[in-house]
Scaffold this active site. Structure first.
Site, PDB file in Angstrom:
ATOM      1  N   SER A 177       0.808  -1.231   0.000  1.00  0.00           N
ATOM      2  CA  SER A 177       0.000   0.000   0.000  1.00  0.00           C
ATOM      3  C   SER A 177       0.837   1.274   0.000  1.00  0.00           C
ATOM      4  O   SER A 177       0.293   2.370  -0.154  1.00  0.00           O
ATOM      5  CB  SER A 177      -0.948   0.003   1.201  1.00  0.00           C
ATOM      6  OG  SER A 177      -0.226   0.009   2.405  1.00  0.00           O
ATOM      7  N   LYS A 201      -6.423   3.582   8.880  1.00  0.00           N
ATOM      8  CA  LYS A 201      -5.490   4.556   8.312  1.00  0.00           C
ATOM      9  C   LYS A 201      -6.055   5.969   8.412  1.00  0.00           C
ATOM     10  O   LYS A 201      -5.326   6.927   8.715  1.00  0.00           O
ATOM     11  CB  LYS A 201      -5.196   4.199   6.852  1.00  0.00           C
ATOM     12  CG  LYS A 201      -4.424   2.900   6.661  1.00  0.00           C
ATOM     13  CD  LYS A 201      -4.234   2.585   5.194  1.00  0.00           C
ATOM     14  CE  LYS A 201      -3.458   1.285   4.997  1.00  0.00           C
ATOM     15  NZ  LYS A 201      -3.270   0.949   3.573  1.00  0.00           N
TER      16      LYS A 201
END
Length: 792
Positions: free
Chosen positions: A696, A739
């Site tokens: 990611s 996140k």
């Protein structure tokens, strides 16, 4: 003596060529065996045309003498040579014989040891030239006298100890004067192996023969003593068992007369009643009755009886047919869940759905729920709330670090100290066959040579199989289908796929600052006040102070550390109260350093300025979301890529893909053509002691490389996440809620995310999205256009 010497001389004169019978049988004849009881002549039964011909020849000759030699075991008598026979044989005298076809039965007496000089014929029988082996003259010495005494003493003990030997054997032995003949007599009398007898026959020196005979006698005596001891012990056990049996029978008769019952009998009757009341399934009841019958035949103090008692105790006390009645009121369950937990609406809805279906279908199989989330978000306490809402018993097993399969399935009863596994133990502890069963930390199971506990759980956590779960100790099936299993984990990738497939995963992501504030006000503060013996009149904490604790003293997805910090404040206030200070305490943000010390965390984003080659990224861990900074720098070199910061293999590959893409876009980004050929690129991710992995960070690394190559800055309050391909496509990632929470807490104003993750924003709380701009992208060109335009 003179007569014997004359006989031997006559033999020496007459023996030149004699028939030879080679034998494979265990037939060893010693010289000079007296032809009187208990030693009659040898009965010898042999077969074969050559044997019949040899005996006929001896009888026709009138000497009645034949030679018997043992064949070596691996030799056949066809094409016989001297080396195929043992070197020493026996000369025998035929007293009487009888023939039946090819079989010959004759009585014979040993006369002397002989050796073959030459084989002169092989058909129709073997004939050889032989010579008698003379024995040395008898010389009486101290050593020979000692050997004779030892032989006689050992032989006498053997005769006394064994019923196989008659008493006359030792009397005859004591009357033999010559040591050689004494040795031959005892060797013939002993029940030795034919190999040992042949070895004694071949031992010509009398001293050596006596020494070898002593070894055989000692061995035979040891065997007889051991045999006698074994028989004696066996007889003693039998006698003891018979005695105990008669005594027990007598005791029973006495107790019956007195109207009393022995303790074991009373215990067995009590167990029999308990088995009937337990309502066991047929297989379990049959196993219990079989074991009870075994116990009734044992002595009360026998170790086996203890094993049987323990086994029966487990079978009887398991909740085979004991269930608690479920309370299936949806409103009541919702009230309980709301009382114990703030938010977690998705998880609460799933639990209420289960209760609704259970209300409509009573025989439904229990679901296998798996709560996944960072530490401290309430996974374990949620299981307790479910049990309280349904009014079921609650059982918790911690699976962290378990690496022995027997912990789940139990040990077999063949092992000393064997016990059932944790599943059965917990069911007995719960006293119910339908508890809420929490398997905590299922992602931390281990495996080694003792087995794989995760594989043992495959049956437990399968609603289609667990109705016949078999514990190794019980060895009978137990129905687990009524149990509501709940598992917890911090991460999914360590759970075996086959096990994960059996569970319904419900994610519990971290809390926002507002959620933590509400949890602290509704649950944590009141709990800590009670735990420290103070009340709300003595201590109050301002909302702003709680927010500051969340932002600067704890950095976590859950609320465990927040509760610890609140507990620290309560302890200090409790001390003040204990010292006599009754003034109410109101904690404000300015008071926090006095109670909690200096600030533990600070916003790195707020302190950073836009720098070339530095980009803010986001990552998801087992402990919640985090932000990370990707730093890229260059030095004169040859285009080498250096990666540091505890980066895993996947992240390294992502960095290689990002570099390749940026190189391919050199013309679009206006990068000098020789930039990558004349410079080494070093990419570093700070917090180097913490391992990092995953794809990611791909667009973050590509942006940092592009910033370095173009010399353009990226403002620090822009964070991004997404996987990159060699063609520049931005692929979706996971853990967006965690996140986003980390980015919000760190002061990020803009989040760049993949277009395909746009739908996941619906799960992010509104207060986490408040003040944050979300930019969705499909391609890296959109990322470059946004970040470099924003920085300009």
């Amino acid at each position: 003596m003179a007569k014997q010497n004359k006989d031997e001389q006559r033999l020496n004169d007459t023996i030149k060529e004699l028939p030879v019978i080679p034998v494979k049988e265990d037939l060893v004849i010693f010289p000079y065996m007296p032809p009187v009881p208990p030693f009659p002549p040898h009965h010898i039964a042999l077969s074969g045309e050559s044997v019949t011909a040899a005996v006929d020849d001896a009888m026709v000759d009138g000497s009645r003498l034949i030679c018997i030699f043992k064949l070596h075991e691996d030799k056949d008598k066809k094409e016989l040579k001297i080396k195929d026979l043992h070197p020493v044989g026996s000369l025998v005298h035929i007293i009487k014989y009888r023939k039946e076809d090819e079989n010959v039965l004759f009585l014979a007496q040993g006369r002397a040891r002989i050796r073959i000089d030459e084989i002169i014929q092989t058909e129709p029988f073997i004939k050889a030239r032989v010579q008698i082996i003379e024995e040395a003259a008898n010389e009486t010495t101290v050593e020979s006298e000692a050997l004779i005494r030892s032989v006689l003493s050992l032989f006498q003990k053997i005769v006394e100890l064994s019923s196989r030997y008659q008493e006359e054997f030792s009397i005859i032995a004591e009357n033999i004067d010559e040591p050689g003949r004494l040795a031959d007599y005892i060797a013939a009398a002993l029940n030795l192996k034919s190999e040992d007898k042949q070895l004694l026959l071949e031992t010509v020196p009398i001293k050596d023969r006596l020494e070898r005979l002593i070894v055989s006698l000692t061995k035979e005596l040891d065997l007889l003593e051991l045999e006698s001891k074994i028989q004696s012990n066996a007889q003693e056990v039998i006698n003891k068992g018979q005695r105990e049996y008669f005594l027990r029978e007598q005791m029973k008769a006495i107790q019956d007369e007195l109207g009393e019952t022995d303790d074991l009998g009373l215990e067995i009757e009590e167990m029999r009643e308990q088995i009937e009341k337990a309502n066991m399934p047929e297989k379990a009841k049959a196993a219990a009755e079989k074991e009870l019958n075994r116990l009734s035949q044992m002595h009360a103090s026998s170790p086996e009886s203890t094993v049987s008692r323990n086994y029966l105790d487990w079978l009887i006390n398991l909740p085979w047919d004991v269930s608690t009645e479920d309370r299936l009121e949806i409103s009541h369950a919702k009230q309980i869940l709301d009382e114990d937990h703030y938010d977690l609406e998705k998880v609460k809805d799933r639990i209420l759905e289960y209760l609704a279906v259970r209300l409509l279908k009573q025989d439904m199989k229990g679901p296998i729920l798996c709560f996944v989330g960072p530490p401290g978000v309430g996974k374990t306490s949620l299981g307790k709330s479910i049990a309280r809402a349904m009014e079921r018993k609650f059982v918790r097993i911690s699976l962290g670090g378990i690496h022995d399969e027997a912990e789940i399935r139990g040990h077999r009863r063949t092992y000393i100290g064997s016990m059932p596994g944790r599943i059965v133990k917990s069911l007995r502890q719960a006293e119910s066959n339908n508890p809420v069963f929490m398997l905590d930390e299922i992602d931390k199971l281990g495996s080694d040579f003792r087995g794989d506990p995760a594989s043992a759980l495959l049956e437990v956590l399968d609603p289609e199989q667990n109705n016949t779960f078999v514990d190794n100790y019980l060895d009978v099936p137990f129905d687990l289908s009524k149990v509501m299993f709940i598992t917890t984990a911090n991460q999914l990738y360590t759970i075996p796929p086959a096990l994960l497939d059996r569970m319904e995963v419900l994610e519990l992501p971290g809390y926002t600052t507002n959620e933590k504030l509400m949890i602290a006000k509704q649950y944590l503060i009141s709990r800590q006040l009670e735990a420290h013996g103070i009340n709300a009149d003595q201590l109050s904490i301002m909302d702003d102070a709680i927010r500051q604790i969340v932002d600067t003293y704890t950095r976590e997805a859950g609320v465990r550390n927040l509760e610890r910090e609140l507990g620290t404040i309560c302890r200090k206030v409790a001390r003040q109260v204990a010292e006599g200070n009754e003034t109410p305490t109101h904690v404000t943000p300015a008071d926090l350093p006095d109670y909690l010390g200096v600030t533990k965390f600070y916003s790195e984003v707020a302190e950073r300025q836009g720098e070339v080659g530095v980009v803010t990224g986001m990552s998801a861990t087992a402990y919640g979301g985090e932000i990370l900074f990707v730093e890229a720098t260059r030095m004169t070199g040859k285009g080498k890529l250096i990666l540091t910061g505890q980066i895993g293999d996947v992240m390294q590959e992502s960095a290689q893909a990002a570099l390749s893409y940026v190189k391919s876009q050199s013309e679009y980004l206006h990068i000098k053509s020789d930039f990558f050929q004349k410079n080494d690129i070093h990419v570093h991710v700070p917090s180097g002691a913490i391992p990092k992995d995953g794809p990611s960070a791909g667009i973050t690394i590509a942006t940092a490389l592009a910033s370095l190559a173009t010399g353009q800055k990226v403002i620090p309050d822009v964070a991004m996440t997404g996987e990159i391909t060699l063609r520049g496509r931005v692929l979706p990632i996971g853990g967006l809620k965690g996140k986003t929470l980390a980015a919000k807490q760190a002061g990020i104003k803009t989040v760049i995310l993949p277009q395909r993750n746009q739908k996941d924003l619906a799960e992010v709380p509104d207060d986490a999205k408040d003040g944050v701009e979300f930019v969705s992208v499909n391609h890296m060109s959109e990322v470059f256009e946004f970040v470099f335009k924003s920085a300009s």
